[in-house]
Write a protein that holds these residues in place. Structure first.
Motif, short mmCIF file in Angstrom:
data_model
loop_
_atom_site.label_atom_id
_atom_site.label_comp_id
_atom_site.label_asym_id
_atom_site.label_seq_id
_atom_site.Cartn_x
_atom_site.Cartn_y
_atom_site.Cartn_z
N UNK A 330 0.80 -1.22 0.00
CA UNK A 330 0.00 0.00 0.00
C UNK A 330 0.84 1.28 0.00
N UNK A 331 2.16 1.15 0.00
CA UNK A 331 3.01 2.33 -0.09
C UNK A 331 3.54 2.54 -1.51
N UNK A 332 2.99 1.77 -2.47
CA UNK A 332 3.51 1.82 -3.83
C UNK A 332 2.77 2.84 -4.68
N UNK A 333 3.51 3.62 -5.44
CA UNK A 333 2.89 4.54 -6.39
C UNK A 333 2.55 3.78 -7.67
N UNK A 334 1.26 3.67 -7.93
CA UNK A 334 0.80 2.88 -9.08
C UNK A 334 1.14 3.56 -10.41
N UNK A 335 1.19 4.88 -10.39
CA UNK A 335 1.54 5.60 -11.62
C UNK A 335 2.99 5.30 -11.99
N UNK A 336 3.84 5.35 -10.98
CA UNK A 336 5.25 5.10 -11.21
C UNK A 336 5.49 3.65 -11.69
N UNK A 337 4.79 2.71 -11.04
CA UNK A 337 4.95 1.30 -11.41
C UNK A 337 4.53 1.09 -12.87
N UNK A 338 3.37 1.62 -13.23
CA UNK A 338 2.88 1.42 -14.60
C UNK A 338 3.75 2.18 -15.61
N UNK A 339 4.25 3.35 -15.20
CA UNK A 339 5.14 4.11 -16.08
C UNK A 339 6.42 3.31 -16.38
N UNK A 340 6.99 2.70 -15.34
CA UNK A 340 8.26 1.99 -15.55
C UNK A 340 8.07 0.79 -16.49
N UNK A 341 6.92 0.14 -16.36
CA UNK A 341 6.65 -1.00 -17.23
C UNK A 341 6.49 -0.53 -18.68
N UNK A 342 5.83 0.60 -18.86
CA UNK A 342 5.67 1.14 -20.22
C UNK A 342 7.02 1.54 -20.81
N UNK A 343 7.85 2.11 -19.96
CA UNK A 343 9.19 2.50 -20.42
C UNK A 343 9.95 1.28 -20.93
N UNK A 344 9.78 0.18 -20.22
CA UNK A 344 10.41 -1.07 -20.64
C UNK A 344 9.94 -1.48 -22.04
N UNK A 345 8.62 -1.49 -22.24
CA UNK A 345 8.10 -1.90 -23.54
C UNK A 345 8.55 -0.95 -24.65
N UNK A 346 8.59 0.33 -24.33
CA UNK A 346 9.02 1.32 -25.31
C UNK A 346 10.46 1.05 -25.75
N UNK A 347 11.30 0.72 -24.77
CA UNK A 347 12.70 0.44 -25.09
C UNK A 347 12.84 -0.84 -25.89
N UNK A 348 12.00 -1.83 -25.58
CA UNK A 348 12.18 -3.15 -26.17
C UNK A 348 11.35 -3.40 -27.43
N UNK A 349 10.49 -2.47 -27.80
CA UNK A 349 9.74 -2.64 -29.06
C UNK A 349 10.76 -2.75 -30.19
N UNK A 350 10.58 -3.76 -31.05
CA UNK A 350 11.58 -3.96 -32.10
C UNK A 350 11.47 -2.90 -33.17
N UNK A 351 10.32 -2.23 -33.26
CA UNK A 351 10.18 -1.12 -34.19
C UNK A 351 9.53 -1.45 -35.52
N UNK A 352 9.13 -2.70 -35.71
CA UNK A 352 8.54 -3.06 -37.01
C UNK A 352 7.15 -2.45 -37.20
N UNK A 353 6.32 -2.51 -36.15
CA UNK A 353 4.91 -2.12 -36.30
C UNK A 353 4.65 -0.76 -35.66
N UNK A 354 4.00 0.10 -36.38
CA UNK A 354 3.77 1.47 -35.93
C UNK A 354 3.02 1.57 -34.59
#
Lengths: 437, 211
Positions: A330-354
């Motif tokens: 209950x001390x976790x910031x959900x915005x930060x957690x979801x943001x970090x996961x999105x950052x991961x996907x953004x970095x790891x997208x191979x770039x083929x599909x728009x």
């Protein structure tokens, strides 16, 4: 629900923790290569495949497809390949890492038996490039297996021959996707291939029919051959048979890998049992958790009573995926957690599909803006709209606009966070920053 | 700068032989090149291209896809701080900030003396020991600001020379077997293993009893 069943065998982690668990001496002293001898000298390839079909072993990589059924789809051809997927990169998943370093011979034995069952004369074990020690251990195991006569020409005098090659990755999450892995193994950028209709079982490595199986799946094969598919299927419930390793991480007292019988206990049992998670850190309560890797939609505390079964979790709107469970207190910031996961996907997208390449970037920027206090209330609808462009309908399982499933995995955490914790987003926006800092 | 040394070239050629198609050895050879030169220099990319039968541009184009392959020089030690979800929840983000201060560089940067390159890395599958750090792909964790400083100081004075080799991830990976291992070797190994199994069994039993 029962918490601990004493009679449940450790199918894949029996050697973890033993002194020099990775050496062939330890392996042979604890029943190693008995299954291989049994399969090659007393069973036909069809009989081996049939046992695995009976076991209903579900692939342990993330998609959860039946291993036996996958094998049965392999197209007839003079050249067939087996590729073992040890590219474990799904965030918070660390079970394969443990098996690769801790019991490489079990993976090698499972691989040889599988190659025999599917008629492959050459197999590759693809290990994530960052697992330097794992690469050492698997190559050492392969060296030992050749000298022991378990690999190479005429294994154990059975007439079956197999060459097994270790292949290192080079740092790319997407290479865990099987067609991307094949591209990488061919020496190319890890771009997933378009499918259907041509799955690897029809056109795979070098254009030949190919089976790609996860290392935990392979680690189950020796036990299934020794004990029979029916014994395996007698464990668990329904389609979720056998045992499975759950990688428990986040705010628990005892994070770690725990092999438990499938479907017999709930998330709560796993988290709270002193033998496993040992409860939440500092006695805090659960705010939310991720049930199967960061591609999976989140559950709130009410999800804790869902059994650890593939079908039950799917019915509740998420997936067991890679077997990784991340607890957030209950001390976790959900915005930060979801943001970090999105950052991961953004970095790891191979770039083929728009939708995936651009969408992940847009979502990451908006999430960062909200977390850092520059968000607007309209951002929430904009976020959901961007997510809807990647996975139309925002339902589960997601609809797909991209070549592979990385794209539709991006919205999971963002959509879950907005649906479950809208107020928390609004506080960030209203107060111009993160209330947890 | 130059390409592969004689010894490394032989290792590279033996890797190429493992695959039905030469190009499959492209990534393993990139690891060897980094082991020898620290990064993928143009000469190295030319050599790899030559060995696997593609153009140097294709080597560059492939390598640039992968996080572990560096086409610019990097430090002797690649220090990767994980800030992905499991580490984030245990303070990985704060640890990265501390690492930036300690090393005086941002992620992607290399210290002036060329010893450390700092990276923010994605999940390294060391989540039960979060927050985790990898140094040349050897894992450490859980780390605090203090133990991170200790690790860096120890690395600076060469304390980990044996444990943290150069960042070629294949530096200690050696295939010692061809497809045909001579039968004498197999028979010898079996004989040896019979004795070894007996002693391992006894040792495991003893360990169990002492528990």
């Amino acid at each position: 629900m029962t918490t601990v069943s004493e009679h449940v065998p450790k199918i894949v982690t029996s050697r973890i923790g033993l002194d020099q668990s990775y050496s062939i001496d330890t392996y042979l002293a604890t029943g190693g290569y008995v299954a291989l001898r049994k399969a090659l000298t007393t069973m036909t390839p069809e009989a081996v495949a049939s046992e695995v079909m009976t076991s209903n072993l579900l692939g342990r990589g993330g998609a959860g497809f039946e291993v036996g059924r996958k094998w049965s789809m392999l197209k007839n051809s003079p050249v067939r390949y087996l590729v073992v997927n040890g590219d474990e990169s799904e965030p918070a998943t660390f079970k394969d890492h443990m098996l690769i370093e801790g019991d490489p011979h079990q993976i090698v034995e499972g691989t040889i038996i599988t190659a025999y069952a599917v008629g492959a004369s050459r197999a590759f074990i693809f290990i994530r490039g960052e697992f330097a020690l794992g690469l050492e251990r698997v190559q050492a195991a392969i060296n030992e297996a050749y000298r022991y006569g378990a690999l190479g020409q005429n294994i154990f005098g059975s007439g079956f021959s197999l060459d097994l090659v270790l292949h290192p990755g080079a740092g790319a999450y997407i290479c865990g996707e099987e067609t991307s892995l094949i591209e990488s193994l061919e020496g190319k950028r890890g771009y997933p291939r378009i499918k259907p209709p041509f799955f690897p079982a029809v056109i795979g490595l070098y254009g030949a029919p190919t089976i790609v199986n996860n290392v935990e799946s392979m680690s189950n094969i020796p036990w299934i051959v020794n004990n029979g598919g029916a014994a395996f299927a007698s464990l668990g419930v329904g389609r979720s048979t056998g045992t499975r390793i759950f990688a428990l991480a986040g705010h628990v007292n005892r994070p770690g890998n725990y092999e438990v019988e499938m479907a017999k206990m709930t998330f709560r049992d796993l988290v709270d049992s002193p033998q496993y998670g040992g409860g939440m850190r500092l006695g805090r309560s659960v705010k939310a958790f991720i049930p199967g890797g960061v591609s999976a939609p989140w559950f709130g505390p009410e999800g804790l009573d869902i059994p650890l079964s593939q079908d039950d979790v799917a019915k509740a709107g998420s997936m067991l995926g890679s077997g990784s469970i991340v607890m957030m207190d209950d001390h976790t910031c959900m915005v930060r957690a979801a943001w970090r996961i999105t950052k991961f996907f953004n970095r790891e997208s191979c770039g083929q599909c728009t939708p995936c390449r651009e969408g992940s970037g847009w979502i990451e920027k908006m999430m960062r803006r909200i977390e850092n206090g520059g968000g607007r209330e309209a951002d929430l609808d904009l976020l959901l709209d961007a997510c809807d462009n990647i996975a139309p309908g925002l339902s589960w399982p997601p609809a797909q606009t991209t070549i592979c499933v990385l794209g539709p995995s991006i919205p999971s955490s963002v959509v879950a966070a907005i649906k479950m914790f809208r107020d928390e987003f609004l506080i960030h926006i209203k107060e111009g920053g993160c209330p947890y800092e | 700068m130059s390409g592969f040394s004689q010894i490394m070239r032989r290792r590279a050629e033996s890797l190429v032989e493992l695959y039905p198609e030469r190009r499959s050895a492209l990534i393993p050879l990139c690891h060897l090149a980094q082991e020898e030169a620290g990064y993928l220099s143009e000469d190295m990319m030319r050599d790899i291209a030559d060995l696997v039968g593609v153009t140097p541009a294709e080597v560059y184009g492939t390598a640039s896809f992968y996080d572990m392959l560096h086409t610019e020089p990097v430090g002797k030690y690649l220090v990767g701080v994980c800030t992905n979800i499991a580490c984030l929840l245990q303070g990985g983000g704060e640890l990265l900030e501390h690492a930036e201060e300690k090393l005086g560089v941002s992620p992607g940067g290399t210290t002036h003396d060329g010893v450390f390159t700092l990276e923010e890395v994605e999940c390294v599958a060391h989540c039960d020991k979060a927050p985790a750090v990898q140094v040349n792909y050897r894992f450490f964790g859980p780390l605090t600001d203090e133990t991170f400083d200790e690790l860096i100081d120890d690395l600076s004075v060469g304390k980990y020379e044996g444990d943290v080799p150069s960042h070629g991830t294949l530096i200690r990976v050696h295939r010692e077997v061809g497809i045909e291992v001579p039968m004498e070797e197999i028979v010898a190994q079996r004989r040896e293993s019979d004795a070894a199994i007996a002693s391992r069994k006894a040792a495991l039993e003893a360990a169990k009893e002492s528990k």
